[in-house]
Design an enzyme around this catalytic site. Structure first.
Site, PDB file in Angstrom:
ATOM      1  N   ASN A  43       2.268  13.763 -12.343  1.00  0.00           N
ATOM      2  CA  ASN A  43       2.939  12.505 -12.614  1.00  0.00           C
ATOM      3  C   ASN A  43       4.266  13.137 -13.448  1.00  0.00           C
ATOM      4  O   ASN A  43       4.245  14.262 -14.104  1.00  0.00           O
ATOM      5  CB  ASN A  43       2.300  11.524 -13.465  1.00  0.00           C
ATOM      6  CG  ASN A  43       1.428  12.381 -14.233  1.00  0.00           C
ATOM      7  OD1 ASN A  43       0.828  13.320 -14.625  1.00  0.00           O
ATOM      8  ND2 ASN A  43       1.262  11.253 -15.535  1.00  0.00           N
ATOM      9  N   VAL A  44       5.350  12.324 -13.272  1.00  0.00           N
ATOM     10  CA  VAL A  44       6.634  12.690 -14.137  1.00  0.00           C
ATOM     11  C   VAL A  44       6.889  11.495 -14.787  1.00  0.00           C
ATOM     12  O   VAL A  44       7.368  10.408 -13.991  1.00  0.00           O
ATOM     13  CB  VAL A  44       7.709  13.440 -13.159  1.00  0.00           C
ATOM     14  CG1 VAL A  44       8.872  13.872 -13.829  1.00  0.00           C
ATOM     15  CG2 VAL A  44       6.912  14.451 -12.148  1.00  0.00           C
ATOM     16  N   ASN A  46       9.048   9.117 -17.866  1.00  0.00           N
ATOM     17  CA  ASN A  46      10.538   9.061 -18.142  1.00  0.00           C
ATOM     18  C   ASN A  46      10.515   8.176 -19.286  1.00  0.00           C
ATOM     19  O   ASN A  46       9.743   7.170 -19.489  1.00  0.00           O
ATOM     20  CB  ASN A  46      11.472   8.384 -16.833  1.00  0.00           C
ATOM     21  CG  ASN A  46      12.896   8.413 -17.325  1.00  0.00           C
ATOM     22  OD1 ASN A  46      13.731   7.658 -17.763  1.00  0.00           O
ATOM     23  ND2 ASN A  46      13.483   9.593 -16.466  1.00  0.00           N
ATOM     24  N   SER A  48      12.518   5.746 -19.908  1.00  0.00           N
ATOM     25  CA  SER A  48      12.609   4.619 -19.348  1.00  0.00           C
ATOM     26  C   SER A  48      11.280   4.567 -18.572  1.00  0.00           C
ATOM     27  O   SER A  48      11.367   4.990 -17.326  1.00  0.00           O
ATOM     28  CB  SER A  48      14.090   4.468 -18.506  1.00  0.00           C
ATOM     29  OG  SER A  48      14.042   3.220 -18.002  1.00  0.00           O
ATOM     30  N   TYR A  49      10.401   3.850 -19.213  1.00  0.00           N
ATOM     31  CA  TYR A  49       9.188   3.903 -18.646  1.00  0.00           C
ATOM     32  C   TYR A  49       8.772   3.786 -17.030  1.00  0.00           C
ATOM     33  O   TYR A  49       8.055   4.382 -16.378  1.00  0.00           O
ATOM     34  CB  TYR A  49       8.057   2.989 -19.543  1.00  0.00           C
ATOM     35  CG  TYR A  49       7.835   3.627 -20.677  1.00  0.00           C
ATOM     36  CD1 TYR A  49       8.256   4.641 -21.570  1.00  0.00           C
ATOM     37  CD2 TYR A  49       7.356   2.436 -21.912  1.00  0.00           C
ATOM     38  CE1 TYR A  49       8.087   4.952 -22.741  1.00  0.00           C
ATOM     39  CE2 TYR A  49       7.133   2.911 -23.261  1.00  0.00           C
ATOM     40  CZ  TYR A  49       7.615   4.115 -23.694  1.00  0.00           C
ATOM     41  OH  TYR A  49       7.567   4.212 -24.900  1.00  0.00           O
ATOM     42  N   CYS A  54       4.203   8.625 -10.161  1.00  0.00           N
ATOM     43  CA  CYS A  54       2.607   8.969 -10.145  1.00  0.00           C
ATOM     44  C   CYS A  54       2.685  10.487  -9.362  1.00  0.00           C
ATOM     45  O   CYS A  54       3.515  10.854  -8.494  1.00  0.00           O
ATOM     46  CB  CYS A  54       1.873   7.954  -9.347  1.00  0.00           C
ATOM     47  SG  CYS A  54       1.740   6.584 -10.277  1.00  0.00           S
ATOM     48  N   GLU A  56       0.578  11.373  -7.116  1.00  0.00           N
ATOM     49  CA  GLU A  56       0.188  11.111  -5.538  1.00  0.00           C
ATOM     50  C   GLU A  56       1.607  10.975  -4.910  1.00  0.00           C
ATOM     51  O   GLU A  56       1.820  11.470  -3.620  1.00  0.00           O
ATOM     52  CB  GLU A  56      -0.623   9.907  -5.355  1.00  0.00           C
ATOM     53  CG  GLU A  56      -1.883   9.609  -6.209  1.00  0.00           C
ATOM     54  CD  GLU A  56      -1.938   9.186  -7.428  1.00  0.00           C
ATOM     55  OE1 GLU A  56      -0.990   9.591  -8.086  1.00  0.00           O
ATOM     56  OE2 GLU A  56      -3.004   8.714  -7.660  1.00  0.00           O
ATOM     57  N   CYS A  90       0.649   3.690  -5.407  1.00  0.00           N
ATOM     58  CA  CYS A  90       0.464   4.832  -4.592  1.00  0.00           C
ATOM     59  C   CYS A  90      -0.420   4.459  -3.480  1.00  0.00           C
ATOM     60  O   CYS A  90       0.004   5.285  -2.351  1.00  0.00           O
ATOM     61  CB  CYS A  90      -0.243   5.952  -5.720  1.00  0.00           C
ATOM     62  SG  CYS A  90       0.779   6.524  -6.826  1.00  0.00           S
TER      63      CYS A  90
HETATM   64  N1  THU Z   1      -0.594   7.789 -12.612  1.00  0.00           N
HETATM   65  C1  THU Z   1      -0.622   8.708 -11.794  1.00  0.00           C
HETATM   66  O1  THU Z   1       0.007   9.618 -11.824  1.00  0.00           O
HETATM   67  N2  THU Z   1      -1.341   8.217 -10.601  1.00  0.00           N
HETATM   68  C2  THU Z   1      -1.983   7.122 -10.788  1.00  0.00           C
HETATM   69  O2  THU Z   1      -2.469   6.595  -9.598  1.00  0.00           O
HETATM   70  C3  THU Z   1      -2.058   6.240 -11.796  1.00  0.00           C
HETATM   71  C4  THU Z   1      -1.234   6.759 -12.798  1.00  0.00           C
HETATM   72  C5  THU Z   1       0.147   8.331 -14.226  1.00  0.00           C
HETATM   73  C6  THU Z   1       1.307   7.557 -14.432  1.00  0.00           C
HETATM   74  C7  THU Z   1       1.641   7.785 -15.912  1.00  0.00           C
HETATM   75  O3  THU Z   1       2.388   8.954 -15.881  1.00  0.00           O
HETATM   76  C8  THU Z   1       0.278   7.842 -16.202  1.00  0.00           C
HETATM   77  O4  THU Z   1      -0.627   8.312 -15.155  1.00  0.00           O
HETATM   78  C9  THU Z   1      -0.347   6.717 -17.125  1.00  0.00           C
HETATM   79  O5  THU Z   1      -0.105   5.589 -16.447  1.00  0.00           O
END
Ligand code: THU
Length: 133
Positions: A43-44, A46, A48-49, A54, A56, A90
């Site tokens: 996950n990356v 920002n 700006s939320y 994610c 995936e 995702c």
């Molecule tokens: N996140 C993922 O990477 N995959 C998911 O399926 C659910 C959520 C990440 C997004 C965010 O950076 C953090 O988890 C909290 O929501």
């Protein structure tokens, strides 16, 4: 052919690259193509939320960019005892390329698996758009 454990290792290692300064929640993913190649993602976030990507989707975008559109397995790794399912966005994103992908979620004390079609039984199917114009 890779074992689930190998993919879980890729997902766990990639989790360490997660950029998650806002939520502190790190996620790693390993997406195996039909031809056996593996694309990793984390996950990356920002400032700006809403721009957060994610793990995936990171993996899926890398795979598609490299020319792959059929996915055999998706393994996600999270921290904490119990596995979590990929978010709806995702599921929809990966379902674009087929709903027969097996999804594995690996946590510290448990692993769970689902067929993608069971996680998103009513995925929006782009084929309806062919009739829209
Ligand atoms: N996140 C993922 O990477 N995959 C998911 O399926 C659910 C959520 C990440 C997004 C965010 O950076 C953090 O988890 C909290 O929501």
């Amino acid at each position: 052919m890779k074992q689930n454990a190998d993919l879980a290792t890729v997902a766990r290692e990639t989790l360490r690259n997660a950029y998650a300064p806002y939520s502190g929640y790190r996620v790693g993913a390993a997406l195996e193509t039909e031809s056996g190649e593996v694309f990793s993602g984390c996950n990356v976030e920002n400032a700006s939320y809403g721009l957060t990507i994610c793990a995936e989707r990171t993996a899926a975008v890398k795979a598609v960019s490299a020319g792959h559109r059929r996915f055999h397995r998706l393994v996600i790794a999270t921290e904490g005892d119990r596995p979590v399912a990929p978010c709806g966005a995702c599921c929809q994103f990966v379902a674009e390329f087929g709903v027969d992908t097996m999804v594995y979620s690996v946590a510290d004390k448990e692993t769970r698996s689902w067929l993608l079609r069971d996680l998103i039984p009513y995925a929006f199917d782009g084929r309806v758009l062919e009739k829209a114009t």
